[in-house]
Design a protein around this motif. Sequence first.
Motif, PDB file in Angstrom:
ATOM      1  N   HIS A 122       0.820  -1.215   0.000  1.00 45.12           N
ATOM      2  CA  HIS A 122       0.000   0.000   0.000  1.00 45.12           C
ATOM      3  C   HIS A 122       0.853   1.264   0.000  1.00 45.12           C
ATOM      4  N   CYS A 123       2.133   1.147   0.447  1.00 41.49           N
ATOM      5  CA  CYS A 123       3.021   2.314   0.366  1.00 41.49           C
ATOM      6  C   CYS A 123       4.467   1.808   0.426  1.00 41.49           C
ATOM      7  N   HIS A 147       6.653   2.200   2.647  1.00 32.34           N
ATOM      8  CA  HIS A 147       7.153   1.909   3.986  1.00 32.34           C
ATOM      9  C   HIS A 147       6.587   0.614   4.579  1.00 32.34           C
ATOM     10  N   CYS A 148       5.723  -0.065   3.867  1.00 35.88           N
ATOM     11  CA  CYS A 148       5.069  -1.267   4.406  1.00 35.88           C
ATOM     12  C   CYS A 148       6.081  -2.304   4.902  1.00 35.88           C
ATOM     13  N   HIS A 180       1.346  -2.422   8.798  1.00 34.85           N
ATOM     14  CA  HIS A 180       1.978  -1.322   9.544  1.00 34.85           C
ATOM     15  C   HIS A 180       1.810  -1.554  11.026  1.00 34.85           C
TER      16      HIS A 180
HETATM   17 ZN   LIG Z   1       2.202   0.846   3.694  1.00 35.75          ZN
END
Ligand SMILES: [Zn+2]
Length: 203
Positions: free
Chosen positions: A126-127, A129-130, A144
Amino acid sequence: MELLTSFSQLPDARKGQGKQYGMDAILLGDMSLFLLKEGLRNELNNHRSNGHFSKYYRQLFKVKLPHQDTVKDVSCVLPNHELEQVRMDLMSRLFEQKWLRDYRLLNKYYLVAVDATGVMSFDERHCEHCLRRKSKSGKITYFHYVLEAKLVTSDGHILSLASEWIENPVGDFDRQDCERKAFERLAQKLKKQYPRLPVWTCQ
Ligand SMILES: [Zn+2]
């Protein structure tokens, strides 16, 4: 209200003049979902057209309730650390004003519990940083986590002192972020924000 003053000083990503609502009204509009126990932003929007509701809201909070589309648009682009700083500054003031002294352990230490909690998970990334986890069947889950430091009081209250996201950096990395690495960052944050606080930590 001290909280509203802190909210009004937050950076506003909206461009241009003539904004109808300040950041204090926007953030309070966001909190109202919880304060008024509303499940949906639409329900709050419906209340806005009720004259009595709007009048009492204004009397209680001294600001008008914005449309929830505006609330969402503005608060979604507000950097996390800005809001977290408001929360930490409020806690610092509670310590300075000695409101929490009676809750100290052995009349000396503040009891702080540190633990990580899952916030959201996804089947697809989803981003950037996941965190990710692969199951035995080969399925990858993206998620997260946040590491929280909470002040625990003897009468059962829990007050958040600081948070640290457990998240991967952008680009290449050898090992994923983890609770231990996040704890080092969280400890630094606690030390910086509450430099002389006598703390008893449980992890
Ligand atoms: Zn994420």
